[in-house]
Write a protein that holds these residues in place. Structure first.
Motif, PDB file in Angstrom:
ATOM      1  N   VAL A 197     -21.101   5.800  16.819  1.00 47.40           N
ATOM      2  CA  VAL A 197     -21.716   5.565  17.062  1.00 47.40           C
ATOM      3  C   VAL A 197     -21.405   7.551  17.949  1.00 47.40           C
ATOM      4  O   VAL A 197     -21.872   8.346  17.222  1.00 47.40           O
ATOM      5  CB  VAL A 197     -22.426   5.466  17.976  1.00 47.40           C
ATOM      6  N   ALA A 198     -20.623   7.530  18.699  1.00 49.85           N
ATOM      7  CA  ALA A 198     -20.252   9.090  19.516  1.00 49.85           C
ATOM      8  C   ALA A 198     -20.049   9.631  17.653  1.00 49.85           C
ATOM      9  O   ALA A 198     -20.690  10.726  17.849  1.00 49.85           O
ATOM     10  CB  ALA A 198     -19.578   8.867  20.426  1.00 49.85           C
ATOM     11  N   ARG A 199     -19.558   9.485  16.982  1.00 47.02           N
ATOM     12  CA  ARG A 199     -18.709  10.692  15.748  1.00 47.02           C
ATOM     13  C   ARG A 199     -19.599  10.421  14.819  1.00 47.02           C
ATOM     14  O   ARG A 199     -19.853  12.190  14.451  1.00 47.02           O
ATOM     15  CB  ARG A 199     -17.051   9.770  14.825  1.00 47.02           C
ATOM     16  N   ALA A 200     -20.177   9.810  14.769  1.00 50.80           N
ATOM     17  CA  ALA A 200     -21.871   9.967  14.103  1.00 50.80           C
ATOM     18  C   ALA A 200     -22.917  11.180  14.187  1.00 50.80           C
ATOM     19  O   ALA A 200     -23.841  11.573  13.994  1.00 50.80           O
ATOM     20  CB  ALA A 200     -22.273   9.008  13.216  1.00 50.80           C
ATOM     21  N   LEU A 201     -23.021  11.170  15.621  1.00 48.46           N
ATOM     22  CA  LEU A 201     -23.139  11.950  16.068  1.00 48.46           C
ATOM     23  C   LEU A 201     -22.691  13.565  16.751  1.00 48.46           C
ATOM     24  O   LEU A 201     -23.413  13.969  17.897  1.00 48.46           O
ATOM     25  CB  LEU A 201     -24.060  11.361  17.044  1.00 48.46           C
ATOM     26  N   ASN A 202     -21.449  12.941  16.738  1.00 46.17           N
ATOM     27  CA  ASN A 202     -20.954  14.584  16.097  1.00 46.17           C
ATOM     28  C   ASN A 202     -20.561  14.639  17.595  1.00 46.17           C
ATOM     29  O   ASN A 202     -20.527  16.171  18.528  1.00 46.17           O
ATOM     30  CB  ASN A 202     -21.813  15.946  16.087  1.00 46.17           C
ATOM     31  N   CYS A 203     -20.556  13.462  18.608  1.00 44.14           N
ATOM     32  CA  CYS A 203     -19.170  14.414  19.234  1.00 44.14           C
ATOM     33  C   CYS A 203     -18.263  14.161  19.580  1.00 44.14           C
ATOM     34  O   CYS A 203     -17.464  13.719  18.793  1.00 44.14           O
ATOM     35  CB  CYS A 203     -19.399  12.953  20.460  1.00 44.14           C
ATOM     36  N   ARG A 204     -17.877  14.582  20.831  1.00 45.12           N
ATOM     37  CA  ARG A 204     -16.160  14.789  20.991  1.00 45.12           C
ATOM     38  C   ARG A 204     -15.631  13.446  21.731  1.00 45.12           C
ATOM     39  O   ARG A 204     -16.096  12.959  22.539  1.00 45.12           O
ATOM     40  CB  ARG A 204     -16.126  15.772  22.406  1.00 45.12           C
ATOM     41  N   ILE A 205     -14.732  12.804  21.450  1.00 42.65           N
ATOM     42  CA  ILE A 205     -14.244  11.908  22.050  1.00 42.65           C
ATOM     43  C   ILE A 205     -12.745  12.341  22.899  1.00 42.65           C
ATOM     44  O   ILE A 205     -12.400  12.731  22.614  1.00 42.65           O
ATOM     45  CB  ILE A 205     -13.551  10.226  20.937  1.00 42.65           C
ATOM     46  N   PRO A 206     -13.201  12.206  24.097  1.00 42.75           N
ATOM     47  CA  PRO A 206     -11.782  13.170  25.469  1.00 42.75           C
ATOM     48  C   PRO A 206     -10.608  12.128  25.252  1.00 42.75           C
ATOM     49  O   PRO A 206     -10.641  10.311  24.911  1.00 42.75           O
ATOM     50  CB  PRO A 206     -12.651  12.874  26.854  1.00 42.75           C
ATOM     51  N   GLU A 207      -9.460  12.820  25.251  1.00 40.86           N
ATOM     52  CA  GLU A 207      -8.659  12.187  24.859  1.00 40.86           C
ATOM     53  C   GLU A 207      -8.398  10.773  26.027  1.00 40.86           C
ATOM     54  O   GLU A 207      -7.286  10.261  26.405  1.00 40.86           O
ATOM     55  CB  GLU A 207      -7.356  13.650  25.796  1.00 40.86           C
ATOM     56  N   ARG A 208      -9.065  11.107  27.578  1.00 44.40           N
ATOM     57  CA  ARG A 208      -8.931   9.728  28.243  1.00 44.40           C
ATOM     58  C   ARG A 208      -9.882   9.992  28.477  1.00 44.40           C
ATOM     59  O   ARG A 208     -11.260  10.387  29.073  1.00 44.40           O
ATOM     60  CB  ARG A 208      -8.293   9.772  29.557  1.00 44.40           C
ATOM     61  N   LEU A 259     -10.082  -1.982  35.928  1.00 45.15           N
ATOM     62  CA  LEU A 259      -9.762  -2.142  34.209  1.00 45.15           C
ATOM     63  C   LEU A 259      -9.253  -0.292  34.315  1.00 45.15           C
ATOM     64  O   LEU A 259      -9.351   0.320  34.826  1.00 45.15           O
ATOM     65  CB  LEU A 259     -11.399  -1.679  33.524  1.00 45.15           C
ATOM     66  N   PRO A 260      -7.862  -0.516  33.503  1.00 45.35           N
ATOM     67  CA  PRO A 260      -7.010   1.008  33.303  1.00 45.35           C
ATOM     68  C   PRO A 260      -8.198   2.015  32.075  1.00 45.35           C
ATOM     69  O   PRO A 260      -9.101   1.569  31.764  1.00 45.35           O
ATOM     70  CB  PRO A 260      -6.427   0.199  32.129  1.00 45.35           C
ATOM     71  N   VAL A 261      -7.646   2.995  32.376  1.00 42.42           N
ATOM     72  CA  VAL A 261      -8.047   4.354  31.681  1.00 42.42           C
ATOM     73  C   VAL A 261      -8.020   3.618  30.251  1.00 42.42           C
ATOM     74  O   VAL A 261      -7.018   3.064  30.006  1.00 42.42           O
ATOM     75  CB  VAL A 261      -7.430   5.559  32.398  1.00 42.42           C
ATOM     76  N   PHE A 262      -8.439   4.670  29.343  1.00 47.41           N
ATOM     77  CA  PHE A 262      -8.930   3.989  28.349  1.00 47.41           C
ATOM     78  C   PHE A 262      -8.237   5.526  27.606  1.00 47.41           C
ATOM     79  O   PHE A 262      -9.237   6.144  27.194  1.00 47.41           O
ATOM     80  CB  PHE A 262      -9.447   3.465  27.392  1.00 47.41           C
ATOM     81  N   PRO A 318     -15.953 -13.766  42.988  1.00 47.90           N
ATOM     82  CA  PRO A 318     -14.745 -13.625  43.463  1.00 47.90           C
ATOM     83  C   PRO A 318     -13.704 -12.729  42.200  1.00 47.90           C
ATOM     84  O   PRO A 318     -13.774 -14.436  42.061  1.00 47.90           O
ATOM     85  CB  PRO A 318     -15.007 -13.448  44.802  1.00 47.90           C
ATOM     86  N   GLY A 319     -12.619 -12.557  42.296  1.00 42.63           N
ATOM     87  CA  GLY A 319     -11.609 -12.917  42.145  1.00 42.63           C
ATOM     88  C   GLY A 319     -11.311 -12.605  40.598  1.00 42.63           C
ATOM     89  O   GLY A 319      -9.858 -12.542  40.208  1.00 42.63           O
ATOM     90  N   VAL A 320     -12.677 -12.735  39.757  1.00 42.67           N
ATOM     91  CA  VAL A 320     -11.849 -12.352  38.546  1.00 42.67           C
ATOM     92  C   VAL A 320     -11.739 -11.034  37.754  1.00 42.67           C
ATOM     93  O   VAL A 320     -12.072 -10.115  38.164  1.00 42.67           O
ATOM     94  CB  VAL A 320     -12.761 -12.891  37.242  1.00 42.67           C
ATOM     95  N   LEU A 321     -10.879 -10.468  37.086  1.00 41.55           N
ATOM     96  CA  LEU A 321     -10.886  -9.925  36.352  1.00 41.55           C
ATOM     97  C   LEU A 321     -11.492  -9.617  34.802  1.00 41.55           C
ATOM     98  O   LEU A 321     -11.667 -10.418  33.497  1.00 41.55           O
ATOM     99  CB  LEU A 321      -9.438  -9.119  35.753  1.00 41.55           C
ATOM    100  N   PRO A 322     -12.056  -7.879  34.453  1.00 38.81           N
ATOM    101  CA  PRO A 322     -12.805  -8.127  33.260  1.00 38.81           C
ATOM    102  C   PRO A 322     -11.744  -7.378  32.865  1.00 38.81           C
ATOM    103  O   PRO A 322     -10.690  -6.979  32.385  1.00 38.81           O
ATOM    104  CB  PRO A 322     -13.728  -6.970  34.084  1.00 38.81           C
ATOM    105  N   SER A 323     -11.447  -7.746  30.801  1.00 38.86           N
ATOM    106  CA  SER A 323     -10.917  -6.995  29.826  1.00 38.86           C
ATOM    107  C   SER A 323     -11.919  -6.573  28.905  1.00 38.86           C
ATOM    108  O   SER A 323     -12.497  -6.930  28.575  1.00 38.86           O
ATOM    109  CB  SER A 323      -9.957  -7.850  29.707  1.00 38.86           C
ATOM    110  N   LEU A 324     -11.630  -5.003  28.259  1.00 38.94           N
ATOM    111  CA  LEU A 324     -12.387  -4.037  27.865  1.00 38.94           C
ATOM    112  C   LEU A 324     -11.961  -4.637  26.076  1.00 38.94           C
ATOM    113  O   LEU A 324     -11.260  -5.585  25.868  1.00 38.94           O
ATOM    114  CB  LEU A 324     -11.703  -3.402  27.374  1.00 38.94           C
ATOM    115  N   ASN A 325     -13.725  -5.343  25.356  1.00 35.42           N
ATOM    116  CA  ASN A 325     -13.497  -5.853  24.620  1.00 35.42           C
ATOM    117  C   ASN A 325     -13.466  -4.917  23.078  1.00 35.42           C
ATOM    118  O   ASN A 325     -14.596  -3.990  23.429  1.00 35.42           O
ATOM    119  CB  ASN A 325     -14.708  -6.192  23.934  1.00 35.42           C
TER     120      ASN A 325
END
Ligand code: ADP
Ligand code: ZN
Ligand code: MG
Length: 496
Positions: free
Chosen positions: A61-72, A273-276, A44-51
Motif C-alpha cells: 500500500v505504501a508503495r502504491a501511495l508513492n511512499c518511501r520505505i525506510p531502510e529500517r 520485536l526486532p527492527v525490521f 505476562p511473559g509472552v512474546l509477539p512475533s511479526l507476521n
C-alpha cells in the motif's frame, strides 16, 4: 473568505489469514472470543512475533501511495488503558513508520488533485466492546488483527474531496487485494480532521471527527463542521480543539472529548520485536504485489478507447469488472476486424457490460466482483457482440441469447442454432415473407404510398412502421430490420 484544511487518518484491516503478532485466525463474524491466545490477550511473559505478510501488504500500500520505505523500520509501544486492550499498550509505529512522504492523485468529473500522504504505519487493532443495557460485553477476536493506518497531510478542502479520497483509496486497496474495503464491517474506517482559518493565515484549530464508517458520513460530517466553525468565527468566537462524533440520526457532529496530546501515550521502541530491515527479496515481493492502479487504468481506458470519464470510471470500479471488459474487448476486436473500429468495439462492449451484464448480475443477486464466475464469460459476450455487428443476430435476440447463456451455460453459437435465432439477411427469404404481408395488407401499402405522396409524413411514418413490424413478425423477429425496411419501401413504390 475562510480557507478549509482537511486531513484524514484511515485505518484498513489487512487481509492476512492470521493476526499481526500471533497465529490466531483473523476473521470477521466468528464466535466471540474464539480467536484468542496468550499473546493477543497480553498475558505476562509472552512474546509477539511479526507476521511478515502484514508487513508485505502494508509496504505494498505504501508503495502504491508513492511512499518511501525506510531502510529500517520498527514498532513502538503506545501506552493507554482501555478495556478493549488487555495489554494496556498497543504495538504501533511512531518514530519510523513503514511508509513515509507519499502522495495519491484523486480524480473525478469535478475534482482533480494530489493529496500528500504523511505516513503509513502498521499496528494491531483492539477488541470490540458492545454495550447492552447495564452490561458491556467484550469480544477480543479483533484484538491483534493487522491494521494499516494511512495519514494524509491537511491537503483537502471540502467534504466532497475527502469523500472522493476515501472512495478512491478503498478502490485502490481492493485492487491490491490487501483489504476488502467493507466499511459497514469496519474493515475501512476514517478519522477526519478539519480546521478553517482566514484565507492566507495557514492552518486553524483542528477538530477531529472520529470513527466514520462510510464515505458519505465523511463528506456530511466535514461539511457540517466547516459550516459550524464558520459561524463561530463569524461571531468572533474561539474554536475549541476537540474530538467529535458524527450523529447520523441528527445529521450533526457532537463533542466526544477534548483531545489528549500525542506525548500522553509515552511512545517508546517496542523491546519485544526486532527492527525490521527489508531485504532485496522482501522488496521484490512488495513490488510483485503492485498491479496497474485504478486511476491509471481509468486514464488508459479514456486514452486508448476514447471512452468517456463516467464509463471508464464505472468499468474500473472493480478490478474483476475491468479485467472482464478487457478480455471481452480483445475478442470483439479480433472478431470484428475491418467492420468496427477499436473505439466502436470498446463502446459496444462497455455498453453491454454497464447495462445488460450489470443487470444480469443484479438479477442473480451477485456482487460485481463475482463477474469472473459468470456463465456469460467474456468470450461468450464477445461472440454475441460480434455476431450482432456482423448482422447475424438482431439486437433483440442478442439480449435473449445472453439470458439463455446464463441459464443454459452454453456458447452463443449453440444457443442461436438451437433456438433458430440467427438473423435472416437474405433478401430472397425476407422477400417471400414480404409477399405474404403484402397479400394481407395491400390497402395499407397503398395508403402509405398516398400519405407519402401527399406529404403527410406523420401518417406515412405510422403506416410504414406498422408494415415493417408486420414483416418482422412474419419472420418471427429474425429478419434484418434494415433490409426489411428497404424491401417494404421498394414494395410500396411498386404496389398497385
Ligand atoms: P495529532 O497529533 O493530533 O494526531 P497530527 O498532526 O498527527 O495530529 O495529524 C493528524 C491528522 O490531522 C493528519 O491527517 C493531519 O493532516 C491532520 N491535521 C493536523 N493538523 C491539522 C489542522 N490544523 N487542520 C486540519 N487538519 C489537520
Ligand atoms: Zn492470538
Ligand atoms: Mg496523530
Amino acid at each position: 473568505m475562510y480557507e478549509t484544511f482537511i486531513g484524514l487518518e484511515v485505518h484498513i484491516h489487512l487481509l492476512t489469514k492470521t493476526k499481526v503478532f500471533c497465529g490466531c485466525r483473523a476473521a470477521f463474524g466468528d464466535e466471540p472470543n474464539s480467536n484468542i491466545c496468550p499473546v493477543c490477550m497480553g498475558y505476562p511473559g509472552v512474546l509477539p512475533s511479526l507476521n511478515k505478510e502484514a508487513m508485505r501488504m502494508g509496504c505494498t500500500v505504501a508503495r502504491a501511495l508513492n511512499c518511501r520505505i525506510p531502510e529500517r523500520t520498527w514498532f513502538d509501544r503506545k501506552q493507554y488503558f482501555y478495556p478493549d486492550m488487555t495489554k494496556n499498550y498497543q504495538i504501533s509505529q511512531f518514530a519510523n513508520p513503514l511508509g513515509q512522504e507519499g502522495w495519491i492523485e484523486i480524480e473525478d468529473r469535478n475534482i482533480s488533485k494530489r493529496v500528500r500522504i504523511r505516513e503509513c504505519h502498521l499496528e494491531e487493532d483492539a477488541g470490540k466492546m458492545m454495550h447492552t443495557g447495564t452490561v458491556s460485553l467484550l469480544d477480543y477476536n479483533r484484538a491483534g488483527v493487522a491494521l494499516l493506518e494511512i495519514v494524509t497531510e491537511p491537503d483537502m478542502c471540502s467534504g466532497e474531496e475527502a469523500e472522493l479520497f476515501i472512495q478512491q483509496l478503498r478502490r485502490l486497496v481492493r485492487y491490491l487485494g490487501v483489504c476488502d474495503g467493507n466499511m459497514e464491517e469496519g474493515s475501512l474506517r476514517a478519522d477526519a480532521n478539519i480546521s478553517i482559518n482566514n484565507a492566507g493565515s495557514g492552518l486553524g484549530k483542528k477538530v477531529e471527527i472520529k470513527n466514520l464508517n462510510s464515505s458519505r458520513f465523511v463528506r456530511l460530517g466535514l461539511n457540517y463542521e466547516r459550516e459550524r466553525q464558520g459561524v463561530l468565527l463569524d461571531e468572533g468566537k474561539e474554536i475549541i480543539q476537540e474530538t467529535r462524533l458524527w450523529n447520523e440520526n441528527r445529521d450533526r457532529t457532537e463533542v466526544m472529548r477534548t483531545k489528549e496530546n500525542a506525548n500522553d501515550y509515552r511512545y517508546f521502541p517496542e523491546p519485544d520485536l526486532p527492527v525490521f530491515i527489508p531485504d532485496a527479496a522482501f522488496i521484490d515481493s512488495v513490488e510483485a504485489g503492485l498491479v496497474e492502479l485504478p486511476l491509471e487504468r481509468v486514464r488508459r481506458f479514456k486514452r486508448d478507447w476514447a471512452l468517456n470519464g463516467d464509463h471508464a470510471d464505472a468499468l474500473c470500479e472493480e478490478k474483476a469488472l475491468a479485467d472482464y471488459f478487457e478480455a471481452a474487448l480483445a475478442a470483439v476486436i479480433t472478431q470484428t476486424k475491418g467492420l468496427l473500429s477499436d473505439q466502436d468495439a470498446a463502446q459496444k462492449t462497455a455498453n453491454w457490460i454497464l447495462t445488460d451484464i450489470k443487470h444480469l448480475i443484479n438479477r442473480e443477486k451477485q456482487e460485481l466482483s463475482a463477474i469472473g464466475a459468470l456463465k456469460l464469460t467474456p468470450a461468450r459476450l464477445a461472440a454475441i457482440i460480434s455476431l450482432t455487428a456482423r448482422g447475424e443476430l438482431s439486437s433483440k435476440n442478442a439480449k435473449q441469447t445472453a439470458f439463455a447463456i446464463m441459464s443454459e451455460d452454453k456458447d452463443a453459437e449453440v444457443i442461436i442454432k438451437e433456438k433458430g435465432w440467427a438473423q435472416i439477411s437474405d433478401p430472397a427469404i425476407i422477400g417471400q415473407a414480404l409477399e405474404k404481408v403484402y397479400a394481407a395488407e395491400q390497402k395499407t401499402f397503398k395508403d402509405a404510398r398516398d400519405a407519402q405522396a401527399a406529404g403527410n409524413a406523420k401518417r406515412f411514418t405510422t403506416l410504414n412502421a406498422y408494415l415493417v413490424g408486420k414483416l418482422l413478425a412474419e419472420t418471427h423477429g429474425r429478419a434484418n430490420p434494415e433490409i426489411a425496411g428497404k424491401l417494404v419501401a421498394e414494395r410500396m413504390a411498386c404496389s398497385d
